[in-house]
Design a protein around this motif. Structure first.
Motif: not given
Length: 295
Positions: A130-133, A140-142, A192-193, A258-262
């Protein structure tokens, strides 16, 4: 005399044209070379294994872990794991087959146990962690984090473990650290980036959306200011741009929601500007058409 002057001016113009062409070719060559250098650098950094944990000198298990697929929507990453025996655990010197049964436990949000069979090579196993944080809409900054503890036992006795980590997901780059406190366990922590190529393409798409929106706005301003009637080629271009941006946005690498920073930085505004420019151009064009008919 005038003929000689004209010939000299023509020669100088040709020389300037050749110099400009040479500068353009050199610039294009530099851009291509820079792109190739960036690609080679990113490829080499991905393919370079990172050794985590203490080196195994006797009996122990080496874990070759590869991050294959990061899924932000499901908040998980697939780690492809290969078990490599060392010392007396190997059926023969340099062999990948285990001499006896060994259990490897992976502890993250859930526990997973990998088992080997005496006399056989361990089957590579995909492990879901699992991923967290992180938030997918930060695209694209996640950024996302992973923490997993790895331990091995031989008939209940703990064994030294070490990790060799590589990154294979084309949309993400992983920074791996080892936080284990002893040789009998390995703690793999990953951050991960988005990859460099994803960043470059995302910023290009943002710039392209704004450029197209401002181009349509400028065209609408010219048509309205000059009181032009309905110019169908221009209206067709505006409408095509409106729908083309939807396809461009959906082609963003990694399929951001949809609704991302981009979207808030470029897509929503670009669509609004183009739609407003098209509507205003049609409205003023209709007024001009009606006045022409009345006259």
């Amino acid at each position: 005399m005038s003929t000689a002057k004209a010939s000299g001016a023509e020669s100088r113009a040709r020389a300037r044209g050749r110099r400009r062409m040479l500068v353009v070719l050199l610039l294009l060559g530099a851009l291509v070379a820079g792109g190739i250098a960036l690609y080679v650098n990113e490829r080499d950094s991905r393919q370079r294994p990172r050794q985590l944990g203490a080196e195994i000198t006797g009996d122990g298990v080496e874990l070759e872990v590869t991050a294959q697929e990061v899924d932000p929507a499901a908040q998980e990453v697939t780690l492809f794991t290969v078990l490599v025996p060392h010392g007396k655990l190997a059926a023969a010197p340099g062999s990948l087959a285990f001499s006896r049964a060994v259990e490897v436990t992976v502890s993250s949000l859930t526990d997973t146990t990998l088992k080997t069979t005496a006399g056989q090579v361990a089957t590579p196993q995909p492990i879901t962690v699992g991923l967290y944080g992180g938030t997918p809409t930060d695209y694209p900054f996640d950024r996302y984090r992973v923490a997993a503890d790895w331990s091995a036992t031989d008939r209940g006795a703990p064994l030294p473990v070490a990790i060799t980590f590589t990154d294979a997901d084309p949309f993400f780059t992983a920074k791996a650290t080892d936080a284990a406190e002893g040789e009998d366990e390995a703690r793999l922590e990953l951050v991960f980036a988005r990859s460099r190529s994803t960043f470059i393409l995302a910023w290009f798409m943002i710039a392209a959306m704004w450029a197209l929106a401002l181009a349509v706005l400028g065209g609408a301003e010219v048509l309205i200011r000059k009181r032009r009637p309905l110019v169908w080629p221009a209206l067709g271009w505006m409408a095509a741009t409106l729908f083309a941006l939807v396809g461009l946005r959906n082609a963003a690498p990694g399929s951001p929601p949809i609704g991302s920073v981009i979207d808030y930085v470029a897509f929503f505004w670009a669509e609004g500007i183009i739609a407003a420019g098209l509507a205003c151009t049609v409205a003023f064009g209709l007024r001009v058409e009606r006045r022409t008919v009345d006259d």
